[in-house]
Design a protein around this motif. Structure first.
Motif, short mmCIF file in Angstrom:
data_model
loop_
_atom_site.label_atom_id
_atom_site.label_comp_id
_atom_site.label_asym_id
_atom_site.label_seq_id
_atom_site.Cartn_x
_atom_site.Cartn_y
_atom_site.Cartn_z
N PHE A 27 69.06 36.41 36.56
CA PHE A 27 67.84 36.61 35.76
C PHE A 27 67.49 38.08 35.68
N ILE A 28 67.58 38.80 36.80
CA ILE A 28 67.25 40.23 36.82
C ILE A 28 68.16 40.98 35.85
N ALA A 29 69.45 40.70 35.89
CA ALA A 29 70.40 41.37 35.00
C ALA A 29 70.11 41.00 33.54
N GLN A 30 69.82 39.74 33.28
CA GLN A 30 69.52 39.29 31.91
C GLN A 30 68.25 39.96 31.40
N ARG A 31 67.23 40.02 32.23
CA ARG A 31 65.96 40.64 31.82
C ARG A 31 66.15 42.12 31.51
N TYR A 32 66.96 42.80 32.33
CA TYR A 32 67.26 44.21 32.10
C TYR A 32 67.93 44.40 30.74
N ALA A 33 68.95 43.59 30.47
CA ALA A 33 69.67 43.70 29.20
C ALA A 33 68.75 43.39 28.03
N GLU A 34 67.98 42.32 28.14
CA GLU A 34 67.07 41.94 27.07
C GLU A 34 66.06 43.05 26.79
N THR A 35 65.51 43.64 27.84
CA THR A 35 64.52 44.71 27.68
C THR A 35 65.14 45.89 26.94
N ARG A 36 66.34 46.27 27.32
CA ARG A 36 67.00 47.40 26.66
C ARG A 36 67.30 47.08 25.19
N ILE A 37 67.79 45.90 24.92
CA ILE A 37 68.13 45.53 23.55
C ILE A 37 66.88 45.50 22.68
N PHE A 38 65.81 44.89 23.17
CA PHE A 38 64.57 44.85 22.38
C PHE A 38 64.00 46.25 22.19
N GLN A 39 64.15 47.13 23.17
CA GLN A 39 63.63 48.49 23.03
C GLN A 39 64.36 49.26 21.93
N VAL A 40 65.69 49.17 21.89
CA VAL A 40 66.41 49.90 20.82
C VAL A 40 66.09 49.29 19.46
N MET A 41 65.84 48.01 19.43
CA MET A 41 65.46 47.37 18.16
C MET A 41 64.09 47.89 17.71
N ARG A 42 63.15 47.95 18.65
CA ARG A 42 61.81 48.48 18.30
C ARG A 42 61.92 49.95 17.88
N ASP A 43 62.75 50.72 18.60
CA ASP A 43 62.94 52.13 18.26
C ASP A 43 63.50 52.28 16.84
N ALA A 44 64.26 51.28 16.39
CA ALA A 44 64.84 51.30 15.04
C ALA A 44 63.88 50.75 13.99
N GLY A 45 62.69 50.34 14.42
CA GLY A 45 61.69 49.89 13.47
C GLY A 45 61.44 48.39 13.44
N ALA A 46 62.14 47.63 14.27
CA ALA A 46 61.92 46.18 14.30
C ALA A 46 60.50 45.92 14.78
N GLU A 47 59.82 45.04 14.07
CA GLU A 47 58.44 44.73 14.44
C GLU A 47 58.34 43.26 14.78
N PHE A 48 58.87 42.90 15.94
CA PHE A 48 58.70 41.55 16.43
C PHE A 48 58.47 41.59 17.92
N THR A 49 57.80 40.56 18.40
CA THR A 49 57.48 40.48 19.82
C THR A 49 58.70 39.99 20.60
N VAL A 50 58.61 40.08 21.91
CA VAL A 50 59.69 39.56 22.75
C VAL A 50 59.86 38.06 22.50
N ALA A 51 58.76 37.33 22.39
CA ALA A 51 58.84 35.89 22.13
C ALA A 51 59.53 35.62 20.80
N GLN A 52 59.20 36.39 19.78
CA GLN A 52 59.86 36.23 18.49
C GLN A 52 61.33 36.61 18.60
N GLY A 53 61.62 37.68 19.33
CA GLY A 53 63.00 38.11 19.52
C GLY A 53 63.85 37.07 20.23
N ARG A 54 63.25 36.37 21.17
CA ARG A 54 63.99 35.32 21.87
C ARG A 54 64.34 34.18 20.92
N LEU A 55 63.48 33.88 19.97
CA LEU A 55 63.82 32.87 18.96
C LEU A 55 64.90 33.41 18.02
N LEU A 56 64.74 34.65 17.58
CA LEU A 56 65.73 35.24 16.68
C LEU A 56 67.13 35.21 17.29
#
Length: 160
Positions: A27-56
């Motif tokens: 879980f710790i490794a998965q959460r780390y990866a998810e956090t990094r992936i969502f951060q680069v997506m937000r940095d690129a302009g993605a406007e969705f929440t973590v909950a929305q990203g998990r569905l996507l």
């Protein structure tokens, strides 16, 4: 000196007393990866929440029913519908007819979203895997991937 609240909690797992369960380590490794992936997506302009990203992340290439997304994300269909409604309003997903059932609709990422954000997510996934491989070594990383792939056989009810 006062003891920290964590040390007074009888359910607290002190790493000195007990190794963390494998599931927690994963879980710790998965959460780390998810956090990094969502951060680069937000940095690129993605406007969705973590909950929305998990569905996507759970949308199949050809599209998915909301009920299936809700089940996979372990949320209610009502919550999934609300999250998908907001993603649709933002132009991130679209609803299309289900070719196998004329009464049903599928949710899929819009072409613009997939073309823009999927490569960003995949590049970050590759960077993370490269960092883990450098840290663990080629052989250990291959063993980890093999073990997790085999575990998927008994843990992933949604595997194809």
């Amino acid at each position: 000196m006062n003891a920290s609240p964590a040390n007074t909690n009888p359910h607290y797992l002190d790493p000195e007393d007990r190794a963390l369960p494998t599931s927690v380590l994963m879980f710790i490794a998965q959460r780390y990866a998810e956090t990094r992936i969502f951060q680069v997506m937000r940095d690129a302009g993605a406007e969705f929440t973590v909950a929305q990203g998990r569905l996507l992340a759970r949308i199949a290439p050809g599209g998915s029913r909301i009920s299936d997304l809700a089940e996979q994300a372990q949320i209610t269909k009502q919550t999934a519908t609300s999250l998908i409604d907001r993603l649709e309003e933002a132009g991130i997903v679209e609803r299309v007819p289900d070719p196998t059932d004329g009464r049903a609709r599928l949710v899929r990422g819009t072409t613009e979203t997939i073309d823009k954000y999927l490569p960003i997510a995949r590049r970050e996934e590759a960077r993370i895997e490269a960092e883990w491989t450098e840290h663990l070594g080629e052989e250990s990383m291959a063993q980890l991937r093999d073990a997790l792939t085999r575990l998927r056989e008994i843990t992933d009810p949604f595997a194809d």
